[in-house]
Design a protein around this motif. Structure first.
Motif, PDB file in Angstrom:
ATOM      1  N   ALA A  96      36.296  36.426  60.577  1.00  0.00           N
ATOM      2  CA  ALA A  96      35.043  36.648  59.841  1.00  0.00           C
ATOM      3  C   ALA A  96      35.035  38.024  59.189  1.00  0.00           C
ATOM      4  N   LEU A  97      35.544  39.030  59.904  1.00  0.00           N
ATOM      5  CA  LEU A  97      35.582  40.386  59.342  1.00  0.00           C
ATOM      6  C   LEU A  97      36.518  40.456  58.138  1.00  0.00           C
ATOM      7  N   GLU A  98      37.675  39.844  58.252  1.00  0.00           N
ATOM      8  CA  GLU A  98      38.625  39.828  57.141  1.00  0.00           C
ATOM      9  C   GLU A  98      38.021  39.096  55.934  1.00  0.00           C
ATOM     10  N   ALA A  99      37.306  37.986  56.205  1.00  0.00           N
ATOM     11  CA  ALA A  99      36.685  37.221  55.114  1.00  0.00           C
ATOM     12  C   ALA A  99      35.596  38.032  54.422  1.00  0.00           C
ATOM     13  N   SER A 100      34.833  38.779  55.224  1.00  0.00           N
ATOM     14  CA  SER A 100      33.748  39.572  54.639  1.00  0.00           C
ATOM     15  C   SER A 100      34.280  40.649  53.700  1.00  0.00           C
ATOM     16  N   GLN A 101      35.472  41.207  54.034  1.00  0.00           N
ATOM     17  CA  GLN A 101      36.068  42.218  53.158  1.00  0.00           C
ATOM     18  C   GLN A 101      36.466  41.611  51.816  1.00  0.00           C
ATOM     19  N   LYS A 102      37.028  40.393  51.864  1.00  0.00           N
ATOM     20  CA  LYS A 102      37.406  39.732  50.621  1.00  0.00           C
ATOM     21  C   LYS A 102      36.184  39.371  49.779  1.00  0.00           C
ATOM     22  N   LEU A 103      35.108  38.975  50.449  1.00  0.00           N
ATOM     23  CA  LEU A 103      33.883  38.584  49.742  1.00  0.00           C
ATOM     24  C   LEU A 103      33.025  39.783  49.361  1.00  0.00           C
ATOM     25  N   GLU A 104      33.396  40.981  49.853  1.00  0.00           N
ATOM     26  CA  GLU A 104      32.661  42.219  49.601  1.00  0.00           C
ATOM     27  C   GLU A 104      31.237  42.150  50.155  1.00  0.00           C
ATOM     28  N   TRP A 105      31.117  41.549  51.350  1.00  0.00           N
ATOM     29  CA  TRP A 105      29.843  41.524  52.049  1.00  0.00           C
ATOM     30  C   TRP A 105      29.752  42.758  52.949  1.00  0.00           C
ATOM     31  N   ASN A 106      28.542  43.250  53.130  1.00  0.00           N
ATOM     32  CA  ASN A 106      28.309  44.414  53.989  1.00  0.00           C
ATOM     33  C   ASN A 106      28.065  43.968  55.433  1.00  0.00           C
ATOM     34  N   ILE A 107      28.676  44.707  56.376  1.00  0.00           N
ATOM     35  CA  ILE A 107      28.472  44.397  57.794  1.00  0.00           C
ATOM     36  C   ILE A 107      27.313  45.246  58.307  1.00  0.00           C
ATOM     37  N   GLU A 108      26.243  44.589  58.731  1.00  0.00           N
ATOM     38  CA  GLU A 108      25.072  45.308  59.242  1.00  0.00           C
ATOM     39  C   GLU A 108      25.155  45.493  60.757  1.00  0.00           C
ATOM     40  N   GLU A 109      25.751  44.528  61.450  1.00  0.00           N
ATOM     41  CA  GLU A 109      25.816  44.608  62.915  1.00  0.00           C
ATOM     42  C   GLU A 109      27.019  43.812  63.401  1.00  0.00           C
ATOM     43  N   LEU A 110      27.728  44.362  64.372  1.00  0.00           N
ATOM     44  CA  LEU A 110      28.893  43.694  64.964  1.00  0.00           C
ATOM     45  C   LEU A 110      28.817  43.818  66.479  1.00  0.00           C
ATOM     46  N   THR A 111      28.819  42.677  67.178  1.00  0.00           N
ATOM     47  CA  THR A 111      28.785  42.643  68.642  1.00  0.00           C
ATOM     48  C   THR A 111      29.769  41.565  69.109  1.00  0.00           C
ATOM     49  N   PRO A 112      30.100  41.523  70.407  1.00  0.00           N
ATOM     50  CA  PRO A 112      30.989  40.458  70.914  1.00  0.00           C
ATOM     51  C   PRO A 112      30.405  39.060  70.704  1.00  0.00           C
ATOM     52  N   GLU A 113      29.087  38.977  70.504  1.00  0.00           N
ATOM     53  CA  GLU A 113      28.434  37.669  70.336  1.00  0.00           C
ATOM     54  C   GLU A 113      28.368  37.223  68.878  1.00  0.00           C
ATOM     55  N   GLY A 114      28.604  38.121  67.930  1.00  0.00           N
ATOM     56  CA  GLY A 114      28.520  37.696  66.543  1.00  0.00           C
ATOM     57  C   GLY A 114      28.427  38.859  65.569  1.00  0.00           C
ATOM     58  N   ILE A 115      28.181  38.523  64.302  1.00  0.00           N
ATOM     59  CA  ILE A 115      28.115  39.513  63.226  1.00  0.00           C
ATOM     60  C   ILE A 115      26.906  39.183  62.344  1.00  0.00           C
ATOM     61  N   ARG A 116      26.308  40.247  61.777  1.00  0.00           N
ATOM     62  CA  ARG A 116      25.261  40.039  60.770  1.00  0.00           C
ATOM     63  C   ARG A 116      25.737  40.676  59.464  1.00  0.00           C
TER      64      ARG A 116
END
Length: 583
Positions: A25-45
């Motif tokens: 998901a993190l790698e995909a977000s970089q390609k899509l140029e989405w901003n990561i607001e929160e990252l935890t072991p349970e998920g990402i926003r």
């Protein structure tokens, strides 16, 4: 209220650990140029940036517990809109496709290595700076954060808190929480021309902080939160305070110009002013083009919807328009100030512009005060003396009903009983009547009773504007507007034609003359009138009819007075002499 559309679905990535799924998901977000607001072991926003293909959605990526690679994904709109045109569903599809591409391109050993590094990052203890940052972000993300001032976000929460505090104080003092009374709104500072323009200038300020019920307050707070979150970052807290007050003043004065007899209250005029400033920045400031389109769409939907909705009866659309226009003008000044590099120069330009907006308000308000109707001064006297309050509380009506019940009854020769005329007493005063549609106004003493719920003479005719009674004596005012000039002229001719006697001459019983009342040229007709059946003795009374022909509006005003008691005629003449009809 604006909607926030969303789309929910699930991803199935079997054969991977939760941490490996997070890496994809993190790698995909970089390609899509989405901003990561929160990252935890349970998920990402994630936050999708504003651009031509997005309105700035929020994507929540949640790992399901004890499941084989199942992930819940929700994409929800953040901006003010009614439909998302499929953007949330497309966000899910993009994430799913990009994660599959990353999984196919990333070697398993590389994916495992990155997952182990992420596990170590999750397990390491947080620094004090990171803990403080997380706490601050939690505060910002909560609803409570909109009501608590913080650095860079001071004016919006304080102004919201003031509006809420004023409403709480109103309710605590006994004001209705859903439908405040007219008297309560006036006492707390609502904008009302006859009072605002005759001394209560402060109502142009206070009207922006009081609301007509809890629902009205909630709607305005919602709109304020949205614009304040964006705008205060652009213009700063000082300008935010100044903008609210200045556009609120301008909305109040525009409302007084358009319909001064309407009671106006609420923060919506000032809020529209803030939206006007935001529009100016979106159109003329250096905001990224991809963000500008999305925000413009949201703002225009909000403004357009509320202006159309404001056409409903009882909503002060003039205040909305006045606030929007003054805000847009002030926004242009603020945009221009940013052309200067030095902060002092920017501040100077802003203050000059704010003073200019204030001067526009002040000049407009002074001109309205100079041209105030004489009727407003009379209403002011009645307000100061407590008559208006007594009338709105129903105290005068109760006294009139008592007087009616105490009226003596006289017998005439026909055996009918009629209430007696009640002369003006020491406790009687004069009340004002005003019809907003026709601009007809007059005054009448409190020994005369205003009769409500009167129907027209025929089922299709309009009811009278005003009907007064004292004993059997009456005064009735009607105003009829004709569709065509031909109908108007025909009716005028009929009203001016006197009955004929047996010799074909105008009846001697009818006296017709031209009179001038407060600059209005009227026709006055007097004649005896017999009340009763032809075979009964009945009663002979006097009828006085005043007709005013308003050529510009093809409207005819008729004031009919029936005089049973000679003592009542001076009252009726005094009421007639107070008549005013403004164009």
């Amino acid at each position: 209220m604006a909607l926030k559309p969303s789309y929910d679905d699930k991803l199935h990535l079997s054969g991977l650990s939760n941490t490996e799924i997070l890496i994809l998901a993190l790698e995909a977000s970089q390609k899509l140029e989405w901003n990561i607001e929160e990252l935890t072991p349970e998920g990402i926003r994630f936050e999708v940036p504003l651009n031509w293909y997005s309105h700035g959605e929020e994507i929540t990526f949640t790992l399901e517990k004890e499941s084989d690679g199942e992930v819940s994904v929700r994409s929800q709109s953040r901006s003010v809109q009614f439909v998302d045109y499929g953007k949330n569903r497309k966000n899910f599809q993009k994430l799913q496709k990009t994660m599959e591409e990353v999984r196919a391109a990333l070697p398993p050993e590389k994916l495992t290595q990155k997952a182990n590094e992420l596990e170590e990052e999750f397990n390491r203890p947080l620094t004090e700076e990171e803990k403080a940052y997380i706490e601050e972000e939690k505060k910002k993300g909560s609803l409570l954060s909109f009501f608590i001032p913080r650095k860079g976000f001071i004016a919006t929460p304080i102004l919201i808190d003031i509006n809420i505090l004023v409403f709480i104080l109103m309710v605590a003092s006994g004001v209705g929480i859903l439908e405040p009374s007219t008297l309560a709104l006036l006492k707390w500072g609502a904008d009302f021309g006859p009072l605002t323009l005759t001394g209560d200038w402060w109502r142009t300020v206070t009207c922006n902080f009081i609301h007509i019920g809890g629902f009205h307050l909630a709607m305005n707070i919602y709109a304020f939160m949205f614009v304040g979150l964006f705008l205060e970052q652009l213009i700063g807290s000082r300008r935010m305070f100044a903008s609210y007050l200045l556009t609120g003043l301008c909305s109040a004065v525009f409302s007084l110009y358009m319909h001064p007899e309407t009671i106006s209250a609420g923060a919506s005029g000032a809020i529209f002013g803030l939206y006007g400033i935001f529009l100016a920045f979106l159109l003329f400031h250096g905001i990224a083009k991809e963000q500008r389109k999305a925000l413009l769409t949201s703002i225009l939907i909000f403004v357009g919807y509320n202006l159309v909705y404001g056409m409903k009866e009882g909503i002060d659309n003039a205040a909305h328009i006045g606030g929007l226009l003054s805000g847009f003008l002030l926004g242009i000044v603020y945009v221009f100030s940013y052309k200067f590099e030095k902060a002092d120069a920017q501040r100077t330009v802003s203050i000059i512009g704010e003073l200019g907006i204030f001067c526009i308000f002040l000049f407009s308000f002074i001109m309205l005060c100079k041209n105030v109707s004489p009727l407003y001064q009379e209403i002011r006297q009645e307000w100061d003396s407590g008559i208006v309050e007594a009338y709105l509380n129903g105290e005068l009506e109760e006294e009139e009903n008592k007087d009616d019940s105490a009226m003596s009854v006289s017998d005439d020769s026909s055996g009918r009983q009629l209430p007696s005329y009640v002369p003006v007493g020491n406790n009687d005063t004069w009340l004002s009547y005003y019809d907003t549609e026709t601009n007809f106004s007059c005054q009448y003493p409190t020994n005369w009773t205003k009769i409500t719920g009167v129907e027209g003479l025929t089922p299709i005719s309009h009811p009278p504007l005003l009907r007064l009674a004292n004993g059997a004596n009456q005064l009735s005012v009607t105003a009829i507007t004709y569709d065509t000039q031909k109908e108007f002229e025909h009716t005028k001719k009929l009203l001016l034609t006197l009955p004929r006697n047996a010799q074909g001459q105008p009846s001697e019983d009818y006296k017709q003359s031209n009179v001038n009342i407060n600059g209005l040229s009227m026709t006055r007709t007097t004649n005896p009138l017999h009340i009763g059946a032809p075979d009964e003795q009945g009663e002979d009374i006097q009828q006085i009819v005043l007709n005013y022909f308003q050529e510009s509006n093809k409207r005819i005003f008729s004031i009919v007075m029936l005089v049973y008691d000679e003592e009542a005629e001076p009252d009726l003449e005094a009421i007639a002499s107070s008549i005013q009809i403004t164009k």
